[in-house]
Design a protein around this motif. Structure first.
Motif, mmCIF file in Angstrom:
data_model
loop_
_atom_site.group_PDB
_atom_site.id
_atom_site.type_symbol
_atom_site.label_atom_id
_atom_site.label_comp_id
_atom_site.label_asym_id
_atom_site.label_seq_id
_atom_site.Cartn_x
_atom_site.Cartn_y
_atom_site.Cartn_z
ATOM 1 N N ILE A 303 0.956 -1.527 0.137
ATOM 2 C CA ILE A 303 -0.280 0.578 -0.100
ATOM 3 C C ILE A 303 1.172 1.061 -0.162
ATOM 4 O O ILE A 303 1.956 1.416 0.761
ATOM 5 C CB ILE A 303 -1.106 -0.264 1.208
ATOM 6 C CG1 ILE A 303 -2.200 -0.895 1.076
ATOM 7 C CG2 ILE A 303 -1.635 1.401 1.578
ATOM 8 C CD1 ILE A 303 -2.492 -1.124 2.369
ATOM 9 N N GLN A 331 -0.995 -6.450 4.283
ATOM 10 C CA GLN A 331 0.459 -5.606 3.872
ATOM 11 C C GLN A 331 1.975 -4.768 3.919
ATOM 12 O O GLN A 331 1.423 -4.388 5.004
ATOM 13 C CB GLN A 331 -0.455 -4.853 2.361
ATOM 14 C CG GLN A 331 -1.245 -5.352 1.810
ATOM 15 C CD GLN A 331 -2.422 -5.995 2.705
ATOM 16 O OE1 GLN A 331 -2.652 -5.493 3.527
ATOM 17 N NE2 GLN A 331 -3.147 -6.819 1.797
ATOM 18 N N VAL A 333 3.531 -1.328 3.943
ATOM 19 C CA VAL A 333 3.471 -0.152 3.597
ATOM 20 C C VAL A 333 4.432 0.909 3.175
ATOM 21 O O VAL A 333 5.629 0.813 4.408
ATOM 22 C CB VAL A 333 2.371 0.472 4.959
ATOM 23 C CG1 VAL A 333 2.268 2.086 4.895
ATOM 24 C CG2 VAL A 333 1.324 -0.295 5.305
ATOM 25 N N THR A 366 1.732 -2.998 -6.390
ATOM 26 C CA THR A 366 1.318 -1.964 -5.874
ATOM 27 C C THR A 366 -0.077 -2.311 -5.633
ATOM 28 O O THR A 366 -1.809 -2.368 -7.064
ATOM 29 C CB THR A 366 1.147 -0.521 -5.964
ATOM 30 O OG1 THR A 366 2.657 -0.553 -6.002
ATOM 31 C CG2 THR A 366 0.107 0.496 -5.348
ATOM 32 N N VAL A 368 -3.317 -0.561 -3.003
ATOM 33 C CA VAL A 368 -3.917 0.797 -2.843
ATOM 34 C C VAL A 368 -3.265 1.405 -3.114
ATOM 35 O O VAL A 368 -2.058 1.656 -2.550
ATOM 36 C CB VAL A 368 -5.293 0.189 -1.587
ATOM 37 C CG1 VAL A 368 -5.901 1.820 -1.182
ATOM 38 C CG2 VAL A 368 -5.692 -0.946 -1.279
ATOM 39 N N ILE A 427 -9.654 0.454 4.087
ATOM 40 C CA ILE A 427 -8.239 -0.514 3.322
ATOM 41 C C ILE A 427 -8.960 -1.287 2.947
ATOM 42 O O ILE A 427 -8.641 -2.370 2.069
ATOM 43 C CB ILE A 427 -7.359 -0.061 3.980
ATOM 44 C CG1 ILE A 427 -6.783 1.262 4.168
ATOM 45 C CG2 ILE A 427 -5.915 -1.334 3.750
ATOM 46 C CD1 ILE A 427 -5.332 1.549 5.060
#
Length: 528
Positions: A303, A331, A333, A366, A368, A427
């Motif tokens: 993300i 995920q 970040v 990727t 979001v 999210i």
């Protein structure tokens, strides 16, 4: 050998002449806005594309940032002037406005607007009043001037240098509504919301009322502010009879950072060209450290979090909210953040002062994009087909977020009230709902399916202006009409007078006929 040598020499001379005269570059002048760093990036991208076409590009910048700009764009030439720190002060005030927007009162915003206006006036006066620099600019004889219409100093500079030189504006939004008042484009207030509102083209009755009231009052206030900021400069450096409105209305082309894939369709004029997403380039490989971090994410993906160049830091409370939400995710970040790092930063978060945003969004891992919904980031996400979680702040960001939601590209949250749970759930909702990814992929295909890229289109039109000069045939007559003629009030008054006269004549005629009939009937009764 003699014949071959002679032929080679002739061919060499021919090629030299072809290079010299067939691809001769023209002189292009860029005039950036003194505030908002992100606006320079867009203008510089256009300048770099013109350099690649063989043109000589010069940018006007303050002395204190000249070295920085030269390092960024070594292919450019630069003309510098001493701005007495006005540009730095203006950027600082803009940053404070965005960072503290939830804490400032209406009075605070008004005062900040007046302060920035005063800085802009001083900045522009120092630029235009630099006699040595103006002499150098006039000596070069530029073929076209390209400026950011957010601050219309480029239009004044163009009129001051040479009225025969075409000048072109690049804009997304306009502080003074010049993109409306200086183009003559009709406004469909029933379906075209102000870009600062979080409305779509399906407005409710209340939203339409708000839209009409805003577009009635705001342009009048903006006109007053623009007149107080720039009219004195126009009278001083251009002509006593000119105003900032009349100068900007002579803009030959408006390169607008819009595209109907994302933005709502509406009326346009021939000198308004859509170039939404022109800054987007090819995706480059990530630096080794970032690529390694991406690969460690596995199938869960990454993300990307960025709030652009304007927001330098978050409040400690909001920072903790974001950190806690990201720590709950599987995920990885990647978070663009400048400031004090939060305590207890989890291993799945990498905070960096700068991100290669386009390259990250174009990476297949990727999933979001969490963004403040600035137009550059939104268009990059659209181009690469990445769904978004939008937390808009100000300017065009609420409208951009509304467009993202309307197109099914993502969701919107309120940055001032968002909680850890709300951010986390948003999210997860994007990650687990295939419709967002499918919509993003579909709209990305639509956006990419163009005969020209936005940058190619922008360059073509700039070179068109270079080749043909002032493009007066593209400008609507509407910009030169008095307001009563534009709204046909004189015609309405004339037709009203004609109708009134006709109705009055018929009424008087009927009255006289009836009176005569009554008189005759009355006379007969008396005789009997």
């Amino acid at each position: 050998m003699g014949v071959e040598s002679k032929s080679f020499s002739l061919l060499f001379v021919f090629l030299c002449l072809l290079i010299r005269y067939g691809s001769r570059g023209e002189n292009v002048l860029l005039v950036p806005t003194p505030c908002a760093e992100s606006h320079w990036f867009t203008l510089a991208k256009v300048g770099q594309a013109l350099v690649s076409r063989g043109h000589v590009v010069t940018a006007v910048v303050p002395e204190d940032i000249a070295e920085k700009r030269r390092a960024e764009r070594p292919d450019f030439k630069f003309e510098t002037f001493h701005d007495q720190g006005t540009s730095a002060l203006g950027n600082g005030e803009v940053d404070r406005n965005h960072s503290n927007m939830t804490q400032r009162s209406v009075y605070g915003y008004v005062k900040a607007g007046i302060d920035i206006s005063n800085l802009i006036t001083k900045h522009c006066d120092l630029l235009l009043g630099d006699i040595d620099m103006m002499s150098r600019l006039k000596a070069v004889q530029y073929s076209v001037i390209v400026f950011d219409s957010c601050i219309p100093i480029g239009a004044i500079l163009a009129a001051h240098l040479d009225a025969r030189v075409p000048y072109i504006a690049i804009n997304r939004g306009d502080n003074y509504f010049f993109d409306m008042t200086s183009t003559g484009v009709p406004l469909g207030l029933s379906y075209m919301p102000f870009i600062g509102f979080d409305f779509t083209d399906h407005m409710t009755f209340v939203q339409r009322v708000q839209n009409v009231v805003f577009f009635t009052l705001a342009p009048m206030m903006a006109d007053w502010l623009a007149s107080n900021t720039y009219d004195g400069l126009v009278r001083k450096y251009v002509n006593e009879k000119e105003t900032i409105q009349s100068v900007v209305s002579k803009t030959d082309l408006w390169l607008r950072q819009f595209d109907h894939i994302l933005d709502f369709p509406g009326p346009s004029m021939p000198n308004m060209v859509q170039i939404g997403g022109l800054h987007i380039g090819a995706v480059s490989p990530l630096p080794k450290v970032l690529e390694s971090f991406y690969q460690s994410a596995g199938d869960d993906g990454v993300i990307v979090v960025s709030f652009g160049t304007v927001v330098k830091a978050m409040s400690s409370k909001r920072r903790e909210i974001f950190t806690a939400a990201f720590a709950r995710l599987r995920q990885k970040v990647v978070w663009r953040y400048v400031g004090e790092k939060p305590n207890g930063l989890s291993n799945n978060i990498k905070m960096l002062a700068w991100l290669p945003q386009n390259d990250l969004l174009g990476h297949p891992k990727t999933r979001v994009f969490i963004t403040h919904a600035g137009s550059s980031g939104v268009y990059e996400a659209l181009h690469h087909g990445v769904p978004m979680v939008c937390l808009p702040l100000t300017a065009d960001q609420p409208g951009n977020a509304a467009r993202v939601v309307a197109r099914g590209l993502g969701v919107k949250l309120d940055l001032s009230t968002v909680t850890t749970d709300q951010l986390y759930q948003a999210i997860v909702h994007i990650l687990t709902n295939n419709s967002y990814h499918e919509n993003a992929a579909r709209l990305s295909r639509l956006y990419r399916d163009q005969p020209q890229s936005p940058m190619e289109r922008a360059v073509w039109w700039i070179e068109h202006a270079i080749k043909h000069g002032r493009l007066t045939h593209l400008r609507a007559r509407a910009v030169d009409l008095p307001w009563y003629q534009y709204y046909l009030l004189d015609v309405a008054a004339f037709l009203l007078a004609v109708c009134s006269a006709a109705i009055g004549t018929v009424w008087c005629s009927c009255f006289l006929v009836c009176r005569k009939i009554c008189y005759k009937n009355g006379g007969k009764l008396k005789s009997q």
